[in-house]
Enzyme design. Structure first.
Site, PDB file in Angstrom:
ATOM      1  CD  GLU A 268      93.063   1.986  48.263  1.00  0.00           C
ATOM      2  OE1 GLU A 268      92.226   1.093  48.419  1.00  0.00           O
ATOM      3  OE2 GLU A 268      93.197   3.181  48.381  1.00  0.00           O
TER       4      GLU A 268
ATOM      5  CG  ASN B  47      90.790  -4.423  48.801  1.00  0.00           C
ATOM      6  OD1 ASN B  47      89.786  -3.318  48.768  1.00  0.00           O
ATOM      7  ND2 ASN B  47      91.446  -4.025  48.068  1.00  0.00           N
TER       8      ASN B  47
ATOM      9  NE  ARG C  59      85.412   0.530  48.635  1.00  0.00           N
ATOM     10  CZ  ARG C  59      85.468   1.420  49.683  1.00  0.00           C
ATOM     11  NH1 ARG C  59      84.555   1.448  49.955  1.00  0.00           N
ATOM     12  NH2 ARG C  59      86.303   2.115  50.093  1.00  0.00           N
TER      13      ARG C  59
HETATM   14  N1  LIG Z   1      90.442  -9.161  50.715  1.00  0.00           N
HETATM   15  C1  LIG Z   1      89.489  -9.607  50.165  1.00  0.00           C
HETATM   16  N2  LIG Z   1      88.388 -10.400  50.354  1.00  0.00           N
HETATM   17  C2  LIG Z   1      87.542 -10.708  48.897  1.00  0.00           C
HETATM   18  N3  LIG Z   1      87.583  -9.698  47.765  1.00  0.00           N
HETATM   19  C3  LIG Z   1      88.142  -8.893  47.507  1.00  0.00           C
HETATM   20  C4  LIG Z   1      89.756  -8.730  48.569  1.00  0.00           C
HETATM   21  N4  LIG Z   1      90.622  -7.434  48.773  1.00  0.00           N
HETATM   22  C5  LIG Z   1      89.506  -7.165  47.411  1.00  0.00           C
HETATM   23  N5  LIG Z   1      89.088  -8.494  46.943  1.00  0.00           N
HETATM   24  C6  LIG Z   1      87.241  -8.457  45.149  1.00  0.00           C
HETATM   25  O1  LIG Z   1      88.996  -7.496  44.764  1.00  0.00           O
HETATM   26  C7  LIG Z   1      88.180  -7.113  44.204  1.00  0.00           C
HETATM   27  C8  LIG Z   1      88.858  -5.153  43.323  1.00  0.00           C
HETATM   28  O2  LIG Z   1      89.450  -4.802  44.584  1.00  0.00           O
HETATM   29  P1  LIG Z   1      89.805  -3.001  44.759  1.00  0.00           P
HETATM   30  O3  LIG Z   1      90.402  -2.651  46.391  1.00  0.00           O
HETATM   31  O4  LIG Z   1      90.985  -3.129  43.588  1.00  0.00           O
HETATM   32  O5  LIG Z   1      88.523  -2.471  44.625  1.00  0.00           O
HETATM   33  P2  LIG Z   1      87.462  -2.020  45.497  1.00  0.00           P
HETATM   34  O6  LIG Z   1      87.639  -2.227  46.777  1.00  0.00           O
HETATM   35  O7  LIG Z   1      86.331  -2.800  44.904  1.00  0.00           O
HETATM   36  O8  LIG Z   1      87.129  -0.445  45.299  1.00  0.00           O
HETATM   37  P3  LIG Z   1      88.166   0.511  46.023  1.00  0.00           P
HETATM   38  O9  LIG Z   1      89.236  -0.255  46.983  1.00  0.00           O
HETATM   39  O10 LIG Z   1      88.377   1.917  45.068  1.00  0.00           O
HETATM   40  O11 LIG Z   1      87.559   1.377  47.252  1.00  0.00           O
HETATM   41  C9  LIG Z   1      86.878  -5.746  44.827  1.00  0.00           C
HETATM   42  O12 LIG Z   1      85.438  -5.389  44.512  1.00  0.00           O
HETATM   43  C10 LIG Z   1      86.563  -7.774  45.465  1.00  0.00           C
HETATM   44  O13 LIG Z   1      85.333  -7.645  44.495  1.00  0.00           O
HETATM   45 MG   LIG Z   2      89.269  -1.694  47.442  1.00  0.00          MG
END
Ligand SMILES: Nc1ncnc2c1ncn2[C@@H]1O[C@H](COP(=O)(O)OP(=O)(O)OP(=O)(O)O)[C@@H](O)[C@H]1O
Ligand SMILES: [Mg+2]
Lengths: 146, 104
Positions: A45, A49, A105
């Site tokens: 995860e 990200n 996502r």
């Molecule tokens: N390393 C990062 N840099 C910038 N923004 C981030 C980062 N990690 C997370 N985010 C932001 O936080 C939000 C939520 O992250 P999360 O992992 O919960 O969901 P996602 O990645 O959008 O979807 P999923 O993990 O379910 O595939 C993301 O949509 C993004 O906007």
């Molecule tokens: Mg994610």
């Protein structure tokens, strides 16, 4: 405390590499299969990200993965990117929140990381990259009981 | 991945680690296979899947929406306990059916 650190390019094919490295490094702890599955998920995860949100698909940037564990089976995982950062951390933590709805996502990554860890911190600001610090306590530490 | 067509039913047999990378390779094939025939029922089989994370949740929810647009039905088959728990966090079992050895 044992420690490792590595850096790899922000390419999706390196997600499997990051999970495998974590698994190999933590092998001496003899963790339960379920706990190792949770650790693979935590790493996956965080690294995913960094690649898709932090660097937004740029394949030439670097993601850093650090893992450590102490004699009591407390594992620390730190994942760092120098990408675009998060301006609203509370919003990013909300279950089902995603800034990338159009790319299928679910917005569950942060929730999953919180669920599978004992402590979870995000250090980030807009344009300043993102560091996540995860701690997980193993419950059965066979190597310590030997 | 193997795809099997069985009357008005389409079954996808996934394999290995279903992460963001693997799903990005599979997604278009799945979308097209469903779009081409509009099967009444689509089954996603996880028996040989050794890893899944939130990208898998997003993929399943997107296929649910794709099918629901023409009233098709989506079922997840042969999830491990861990996979079931992970998918359940998102509440998707309110939308998607589950069948398999452990949850018959
Ligand atoms: N390393 C990062 N840099 C910038 N923004 C981030 C980062 N990690 C997370 N985010 C932001 O936080 C939000 C939520 O992250 P999360 O992992 O919960 O969901 P996602 O990645 O959008 O979807 P999923 O993990 O379910 O595939 C993301 O949509 C993004 O906007
Ligand atoms: Mg994610």
């Amino acid at each position: 405390m044992n420690k490792m650190s590595c850096k790899f390019k922000s390419r999706a094919e390196n997600e499997a590499f990051a999970r495998t490295i974590a698994l190999s490094f933590l092998m001496p702890l003899n963790a339960a299969a379920e706990e190792m599955m949770e650790i693979r998920t935590l790493v996956s995860e965080g690294v995913t990200n960094a690649i898709i949100h932090g660097y937004e698909g740029n394949r030439e940037k670097m993601v850093k993965l650090e893992i450590g564990y102490d004699d009591h089976g407390l594992i620390t995982i730190i994942i760092t990117d120098k990408g675009k950062g998060i301006s609203d951390i509370d919003q990013a933590l909300e279950p089902l929140y995603t800034s990338k709805k159009s790319s299928e996502r679910s917005g569950m990554g942060m929730t999953i990381m919180q669920t599978f860890s004992d402590s979870f911190d995000i250090i980030s600001a807009e344009n300043e990259g993102c560091t996540i610090v995860i701690q997980k306590q193993l419950h059965v530490n066979l190597s310590a009981a030997e | 991945m193997k795809i099997e067509k069985n009357g008005n039913q389409l079954i996808f047999f996934f394999e290995g680690e279903m992460d963001h990378h693997q799903i990005s390779l599979l997604k278009d094939i799945c979308v097209e296979a469903i779009e081409k025939t509009h099967p009444e029922k689509v089954i996603l089989d996880f028996k040989h899947v050794s890893f899944v994370d939130s990208t898998g949740i997003g993929f399943v929810l997107a296929r649910y929406k794709q099918l629901n647009a023409y009233r098709g039905e989506l079922t997840l088959r042969n999830l491990s306990h861990h996979q079931h728990a992970l998918f359940a966090m998102s509440g998707l079992f309110q939308l998607v059916r589950e069948e398999g050895e452990a949850y018959e």
